[in-house]
Write an enzyme that holds these catalytic residues in place. Structure first.
Site, PDB file in Angstrom:
ATOM      1  N   ARG A  49       0.838  -1.190   0.000  1.00 46.79           N
ATOM      2  CA  ARG A  49       0.000   0.000   0.000  1.00 46.79           C
ATOM      3  C   ARG A  49       0.877   1.245   0.000  1.00 46.79           C
ATOM      4  NH1 ARG A  49      -3.484  -2.793   4.710  1.00 46.79           N
ATOM      5  NH2 ARG A  49      -1.327  -3.203   5.310  1.00 46.79           N
ATOM      6  N   ASP A  50       0.293   2.327  -0.503  1.00 47.53           N
ATOM      7  CA  ASP A  50       1.029   3.594  -0.597  1.00 47.53           C
ATOM      8  C   ASP A  50       0.990   4.299   0.751  1.00 47.53           C
ATOM      9  OD1 ASP A  50       2.449   5.708  -1.717  1.00 47.53           O
ATOM     10  OD2 ASP A  50       0.633   6.736  -2.397  1.00 47.53           O
ATOM     11  N   ALA A  51       1.650   3.670   1.725  1.00 45.75           N
ATOM     12  CA  ALA A  51       1.682   4.193   3.089  1.00 45.75           C
ATOM     13  C   ALA A  51       3.058   3.924   3.691  1.00 45.75           C
ATOM     14  CB  ALA A  51       0.588   3.555   3.930  1.00 45.75           C
ATOM     15  N   LYS A 112       3.665   8.389   5.538  1.00 43.67           N
ATOM     16  CA  LYS A 112       2.649   9.134   4.779  1.00 43.67           C
ATOM     17  C   LYS A 112       1.473   8.225   4.464  1.00 43.67           C
ATOM     18  CE  LYS A 112       2.114   8.676   0.689  1.00 43.67           C
ATOM     19  NZ  LYS A 112       2.846   8.905  -0.584  1.00 43.67           N
ATOM     20  N   ASN A 114      -1.538   7.960   1.242  1.00 39.95           N
ATOM     21  CA  ASN A 114      -1.858   8.472  -0.088  1.00 39.95           C
ATOM     22  C   ASN A 114      -2.782   9.680   0.006  1.00 39.95           C
ATOM     23  OD1 ASN A 114      -3.757   8.424  -2.671  1.00 39.95           O
ATOM     24  ND2 ASN A 114      -1.799   7.494  -3.212  1.00 39.95           N
TER      25      ASN A 114
END
Length: 289
Positions: A49-51, A112, A114
């Site tokens: 995941r974009d984390a 962070k 997304n």
């Protein structure tokens, strides 16, 4: 080359997303002059995941494959730098060593999330993030284009606050400001561009406001437009369709006309160069050359 594209307030330039060597080669073949190594797309292609689930070393390794697969300059999505100033400067140094032409750092807290997910998008303190930018600039100098990405609009901040943050980041050495928005129109970014008055060039990512004509960006003297995740998203659709049809029909005959022939794969990855090299290095005296 990337500096000429991103840091110019003249002709509008475009960067195409790449998440591996193959997508980079396809973008170059299509005619793009620069690449965006997307954090979302790279994470997705790795199954993360974009984390910040993918590590900075995994990011650097993928960027190396992108760089090796194309002659185009690569601007890397460095998220928030994977930590404080020390992590950010280490990431920047390693990306420079692997051949990246630039890095974009965003003023988010680590880890962070997304930009298009949820409502909680805490921002780093201006002074702390400015320190990250100065650390990168001191480490890489002019060798790496430094883009400061502000998520202030994503976080719901007023335009005056966005402008103040951008000024601080330019003072810290940013070569360009990436202003991000998740609105369905470009009103926010165009208002920023008008108030900003091109102190340093402006970069935008119109993922959500994709209906805005490109002429509006030219009129606003935007420097660079990033098509940020479209190869990855196109690949998902194509792969899903192929898999669905193969499992439904228990065969591949029906999809063969709709997928790239193997010859195109060989061409994209330059198998012809390997064949020529074999003759040169393995059989230098062969009379059939």
């Amino acid at each position: 080359m990337l500096r000429a594209q991103v840091c110019s307030t003249g002709e509008l330039s475009f960067l195409m997303e790449a998440h591996d060597g193959l997508s980079a080669a396809i973008a170059e073949r299509a005619g793009f002059k620069g690449l965006w190594a997307s954090g979302l797309s790279i994470a997705s292609s790795l199954g993360y995941r974009d984390a910040n689930e993918a590590s900075w070393t995994q990011l650097v390794d993928v960027v190396e494959r992108i760089v090796d697969s194309t002659t185009l300059p690569v601007l890397v999505d460095g998220d928030s730098g994977f930590g404080n100033f020390n992590n950010a400067r280490l990431l920047a140094r390693k990306l420079r060593q692997r051949g990246a032409a630039g890095i974009a750092l965003q003023d988010s807290c680590f880890p962070k999330m997304n930009s298009f997910l949820g409502e909680r998008h805490p921002l780093a303190e201006v002074d702390e993030f400015s320190g990250r930018l100065r650390a990168v600039k001191d480490t890489t100098g002019p060798d790496l284009v430094l883009v400061a990405r502000t998520e202030a609009l994503i976080a719901g901040r007023a335009l005056d606050d966005v402008i103040l943050r951008a000024h601080a980041f330019a003072d810290a050495g940013a070569d360009a400001i990436l202003i991000h928005s998740r609105k369905s129109t470009a009103d926010e970014v165009l208002s920023f561009a008008k108030a900003w008055r091109n102190r340093v060039p402006v970069v935008i990512v119109p993922t959500k406001y994709y209906r805005t004509p490109v002429s509006a960006y030219r009129d606003a003297r935007i420097s660079t437009v990033i098509w940020a995740n479209h190869s990855m998203r196109a690949a998902i659709v194509a792969m899903r369709r192929a898999c669905d049809r193969i499992i439904a029909r228990e065969g591949i005959a029906s999809i063969e006309p709709h997928i790239a022939p193997l010859e195109e794969v060989f061409q994209l990855l330059r198998y012809d160069e390997l064949a020529r090299a074999e003759w040169r290095y393995l059989y230098p005296d062969d009379p059939r050359k």
